[in-house]
Design a protein around this motif. Structure first.
Motif, PDB file in Angstrom:
ATOM      1  N   LEU A 249       0.806  -1.066  -0.440  1.00 24.79           N
ATOM      2  CA  LEU A 249       0.014   0.190   0.169  1.00 24.79           C
ATOM      3  C   LEU A 249       1.173   1.028   0.476  1.00 24.79           C
ATOM      4  CD1 LEU A 249      -3.195   1.478   0.377  1.00 24.79           C
ATOM      5  CD2 LEU A 249      -3.113   0.565   2.664  1.00 24.79           C
ATOM      6  N   VAL A 250       0.678   1.956  -0.797  1.00 24.16           N
ATOM      7  CA  VAL A 250       1.264   3.249  -1.274  1.00 24.16           C
ATOM      8  C   VAL A 250       0.703   4.234  -0.759  1.00 24.16           C
ATOM      9  CG1 VAL A 250       3.404   4.167  -2.743  1.00 24.16           C
ATOM     10  CG2 VAL A 250       2.928   1.663  -3.081  1.00 24.16           C
ATOM     11  N   PHE A 251       1.323   5.533   0.178  1.00 26.41           N
ATOM     12  CA  PHE A 251       0.412   6.363   0.375  1.00 26.41           C
ATOM     13  C   PHE A 251       0.835   7.545  -0.394  1.00 26.41           C
ATOM     14  CE2 PHE A 251      -1.163   4.328   3.743  1.00 26.41           C
ATOM     15  CZ  PHE A 251      -2.786   4.145   4.011  1.00 26.41           C
ATOM     16  N   MET A 252       0.395   8.584  -1.180  1.00 19.33           N
ATOM     17  CA  MET A 252       0.899   9.741  -1.932  1.00 19.33           C
ATOM     18  C   MET A 252      -0.601  10.834  -1.543  1.00 19.33           C
ATOM     19  SD  MET A 252       1.637   7.769  -5.127  1.00 19.33           S
ATOM     20  CE  MET A 252       2.452   9.382  -6.269  1.00 19.33           C
ATOM     21  N   THR A 253      -0.310  11.978  -1.642  1.00 18.39           N
ATOM     22  CA  THR A 253      -0.464  12.877  -1.522  1.00 18.39           C
ATOM     23  C   THR A 253      -1.185  13.694  -2.940  1.00 18.39           C
ATOM     24  OG1 THR A 253       1.025  14.472  -1.593  1.00 18.39           O
ATOM     25  CG2 THR A 253       0.796  14.058  -0.194  1.00 18.39           C
ATOM     26  N   ASN A 254      -1.391  13.567  -3.988  1.00 19.21           N
ATOM     27  CA  ASN A 254      -2.064  13.732  -5.356  1.00 19.21           C
ATOM     28  C   ASN A 254      -2.905  12.430  -6.005  1.00 19.21           C
ATOM     29  OD1 ASN A 254      -2.404  14.843  -7.806  1.00 19.21           O
ATOM     30  ND2 ASN A 254      -1.557  16.512  -7.226  1.00 19.21           N
ATOM     31  N   LYS A 255      -3.962  13.286  -5.893  1.00 18.64           N
ATOM     32  CA  LYS A 255      -4.591  12.248  -6.833  1.00 18.64           C
ATOM     33  C   LYS A 255      -3.943  11.539  -8.148  1.00 18.64           C
ATOM     34  CE  LYS A 255      -9.094  14.002  -4.401  1.00 18.64           C
ATOM     35  NZ  LYS A 255     -10.372  14.496  -4.227  1.00 18.64           N
ATOM     36  N   ARG A 256      -3.666  13.120  -8.998  1.00 20.55           N
ATOM     37  CA  ARG A 256      -3.511  12.418 -10.338  1.00 20.55           C
ATOM     38  C   ARG A 256      -2.551  11.513  -9.767  1.00 20.55           C
ATOM     39  NH1 ARG A 256      -3.517  17.617 -14.400  1.00 20.55           N
ATOM     40  NH2 ARG A 256      -5.596  17.413 -14.034  1.00 20.55           N
ATOM     41  N   ALA A 257      -1.349  12.255  -8.764  1.00 18.16           N
ATOM     42  CA  ALA A 257      -0.072  11.223  -9.266  1.00 18.16           C
ATOM     43  C   ALA A 257      -0.484   9.827  -9.391  1.00 18.16           C
ATOM     44  CB  ALA A 257       0.474  12.161  -8.064  1.00 18.16           C
ATOM     45  N   THR A 258      -1.411   9.529  -8.558  1.00 19.65           N
ATOM     46  CA  THR A 258      -1.723   7.716  -7.686  1.00 19.65           C
ATOM     47  C   THR A 258      -1.908   6.984  -9.110  1.00 19.65           C
ATOM     48  OG1 THR A 258      -4.204   8.785  -7.149  1.00 19.65           O
ATOM     49  CG2 THR A 258      -2.341   8.899  -5.226  1.00 19.65           C
ATOM     50  N   ASP A 259      -2.907   7.755 -10.531  1.00 17.09           N
ATOM     51  CA  ASP A 259      -3.392   7.493 -11.204  1.00 17.09           C
ATOM     52  C   ASP A 259      -2.207   7.295 -12.133  1.00 17.09           C
ATOM     53  OD1 ASP A 259      -6.003   7.382 -10.387  1.00 17.09           O
ATOM     54  OD2 ASP A 259      -6.359   9.258 -11.449  1.00 17.09           O
ATOM     55  N   ASN A 260      -1.021   8.192 -12.370  1.00 16.43           N
ATOM     56  CA  ASN A 260      -0.007   7.898 -13.599  1.00 16.43           C
ATOM     57  C   ASN A 260       0.982   7.157 -12.808  1.00 16.43           C
ATOM     58  OD1 ASN A 260      -1.692  10.304 -14.827  1.00 16.43           O
ATOM     59  ND2 ASN A 260       0.043  12.043 -13.962  1.00 16.43           N
ATOM     60  N   ILE A 261       1.154   6.469 -11.509  1.00 16.28           N
ATOM     61  CA  ILE A 261       2.364   5.820 -11.699  1.00 16.28           C
ATOM     62  C   ILE A 261       1.279   4.463 -10.873  1.00 16.28           C
ATOM     63  CG2 ILE A 261       1.704   6.143  -8.880  1.00 16.28           C
ATOM     64  CD1 ILE A 261       4.854   5.728  -8.302  1.00 16.28           C
ATOM     65  N   ALA A 262       0.523   4.364 -10.912  1.00 17.86           N
ATOM     66  CA  ALA A 262      -0.312   3.281 -11.832  1.00 17.86           C
ATOM     67  C   ALA A 262      -0.377   2.452 -12.668  1.00 17.86           C
ATOM     68  CB  ALA A 262      -1.477   2.979 -10.774  1.00 17.86           C
ATOM     69  N   GLU A 263      -0.410   3.187 -13.933  1.00 12.77           N
ATOM     70  CA  GLU A 263      -0.685   3.051 -14.807  1.00 12.77           C
ATOM     71  C   GLU A 263       1.189   2.621 -15.161  1.00 12.77           C
ATOM     72  OE1 GLU A 263      -0.541   2.608 -18.905  1.00 12.77           O
ATOM     73  OE2 GLU A 263      -2.648   2.846 -17.349  1.00 12.77           O
ATOM     74  N   LYS A 264       1.829   3.568 -14.675  1.00 14.50           N
ATOM     75  CA  LYS A 264       3.484   3.611 -15.191  1.00 14.50           C
ATOM     76  C   LYS A 264       3.824   2.272 -14.564  1.00 14.50           C
ATOM     77  CE  LYS A 264       5.385   8.258 -15.217  1.00 14.50           C
ATOM     78  NZ  LYS A 264       5.680   9.502 -14.208  1.00 14.50           N
ATOM     79  N   PHE A 265       3.466   1.376 -13.302  1.00 13.33           N
ATOM     80  CA  PHE A 265       3.689   0.037 -12.847  1.00 13.33           C
ATOM     81  C   PHE A 265       3.339  -0.806 -13.627  1.00 13.33           C
ATOM     82  CE2 PHE A 265       5.869   2.403  -9.406  1.00 13.33           C
ATOM     83  CZ  PHE A 265       5.909   1.358  -8.766  1.00 13.33           C
ATOM     84  N   ARG A 266       1.569  -0.591 -14.105  1.00 11.22           N
ATOM     85  CA  ARG A 266       1.551  -1.731 -15.300  1.00 11.22           C
ATOM     86  C   ARG A 266       2.002  -1.596 -16.243  1.00 11.22           C
ATOM     87  NH1 ARG A 266      -3.428   0.429 -13.099  1.00 11.22           N
ATOM     88  NH2 ARG A 266      -3.952   2.418 -15.088  1.00 11.22           N
ATOM     89  N   LYS A 267       2.529  -1.274 -16.153  1.00  7.94           N
ATOM     90  CA  LYS A 267       3.313  -0.859 -18.220  1.00  7.94           C
ATOM     91  C   LYS A 267       4.542  -2.000 -17.999  1.00  7.94           C
ATOM     92  CE  LYS A 267       1.471   3.276 -20.463  1.00  7.94           C
ATOM     93  NZ  LYS A 267       2.013   4.896 -20.725  1.00  7.94           N
TER      94      LYS A 267
END
Length: 412
Positions: A249-267
């Protein structure tokens, strides 16, 4: 002590056993008998202490003893600060009540779903109502809900509700429910405003606190890794390969950043998803279910999941970004090491977070060694802070308004 020593009936004990509850946690051992003795409770306990079961089990026990006849009536009202906690507590009531002579009809009332459908579910018959405080008031204003038979009022994570303006709404709720009832108040902290609320709700409450005991987070191994922001993704991937973590479980402060990094990890082949307040309720529910079922390996989330949620066997909690307050740090890392199990929390800090993390250490009464990962050592210097202009009086939002706005966003 075993659960069988806590004066619980065989149907509830059967459900407890089926859900792998072996030994009561300290708060369960202390609170369950007090609730069964019909005391009002004002409890303070560390995150991950098992407090939900400490009120769900004895409330179910007493509800089952006094069922009455006819259509189900609302006997229990539980208010929580977030949708996810509401759904979780409702599931606890259903799960632990599954073997009772009559299974309780539990309705959860949250934002993001049709208020008409929720009212219809209540009117069809409801024994136990679990709701976020804001949506409960929305339903209450419709004046189509009978609360005359209410016997239990439970406030869970009450200090979090304070940030949502709950103290201003409390009088409306108290006017709508019977004065004769049992009140159970659970809060991680008790600032003066919380004590003011407690005095309005409870009558001669028994105070339960575990401050003198080692906090639950003492069972969590805490690491601090110094790393530049741009290298946090690569460092996280390297750690996951080295440590072979199964659920992160990774905590971040920015909603958009959570989407972006999740996409990078999926790739890169990871089973990764994001979780934040901009998702639809259906997506939020589905994502949490998948994470609990271990079908998501790494979940990037805002502080929406930092309090109250009970997810078994999280291998590691990562503070990708630092939380705003020391209390939030404790709640975040408390998502691992639940109910006395060992856990691991890793925090990333760069130059600009050094002073803030020192404050977190001081307030949390911890002192942690700094680590660096070979190949991703911390480089450069802290950015120079420019002196800002003096604020124009009356133009800037107060700290209270900012906190309330943020809390409302987190609960959306």
């Amino acid at each position: 002590m075993s659960f069988s020593k806590l004066q619980l009936s065989s149907p509830i004990l059967q459900a407890v056993q089926e859900n792998n509850y072996v030994k009561p946690t300290p708060i369960q051992e202390k609170v369950i008998p007090l609730v069964l003795e019909k005391h009002d409770i004002m409890a303070k306990a560390q995150t991950g202490s098992g407090k939900s079961a400490s009120f769900v089990l004895p409330v179910l026990e007493q509800w089952a003893e006094n069922l009455g006849e006819g259509k189900p009536k609302i006997k229990v009202l539980v208010l929580t600060p977030t949708r996810e906690l509401t759904i979780q507590v409702a599931e606890y009531f259903s799960t632990f009540g599954t073997h009772l002579p009559r299974k309780p009809k539990v309705v959860s009332v949250i934002g993001g779903e049709s208020i008409g459908d929720q009212l219809f579910a209540i009117q069809k018959g409801c024994d136990i109502l679990v709701a976020t405080s804001g949506r409960f008031l929305d339903v209450l204003r419709k004046k189509q809900m009978n609360l005359a038979h209410l016997e239990f009022l439970v406030l869970d994570e009450a200090d979090k509700m304070l940030n949502l303006g709950f103290s201003e709404e409390l009088d409306l709720i108290l006017e709508a429910i019977p004065t004769q009832r049992q009140n159970l108040l659970f809060s991680a902290t008790y600032p003066q405003k919380m004590l003011d609320i407690a005095s309005k709700i409870t009558k001669n409450p028994v105070e339960v606190s575990f401050e003198d005991e080692a906090p639950t987070v003492d069972k969590i191994v805490q690491r601090v890794i110094e790393v530049n922001p741009e290298n946090r993704g690569p460092v996280l991937r390297q750690l996951m390969k080295q440590e072979k973590w199964k659920t992160v479980l990774v905590f971040m402060t920015n909603k958009r950043a959570t989407d972006n990094i999740a996409e990078k990890f999926r790739k890169r082949g990871y089973l990764a998803e994001s979780f934040h307040g901009d998702l639809t309720q259906e997506d939020r529910n589905y994502t949490l279910e998948q994470f609990k079922a271990k079908k998501i390996q790494i979940l990037f989330a805002t502080d929406l999941v930092s309090r109250g949620l009970d997810i078994d066997d999280i291998s590691c909690v990562i503070n990708y970004d630092l939380p705003r307050s020391p209390a939030d740090y404790i709640h975040r890392i408390g998502r691992t090491g639940r109910a006395g199990k060992a856990g691991l929390a890793v925090t990333f800090i760069g130059h600009d977070e050094q002073e803030h993390f020192k404050l977190i250490e001081k307030r949390s009464n911890i002192k942690l060694e700094r680590e660096q990962i070979k190949g991703y050592e911390l480089k450069g210097d802290a950015a120079l802070k420019e002196k800002g202009k003096a604020p124009v009086k009356g133009k800037r939002k107060s700290k209270k308004d900012k906190l309330r706005e943020q809390a409302l966003k987190d609960a959306e």
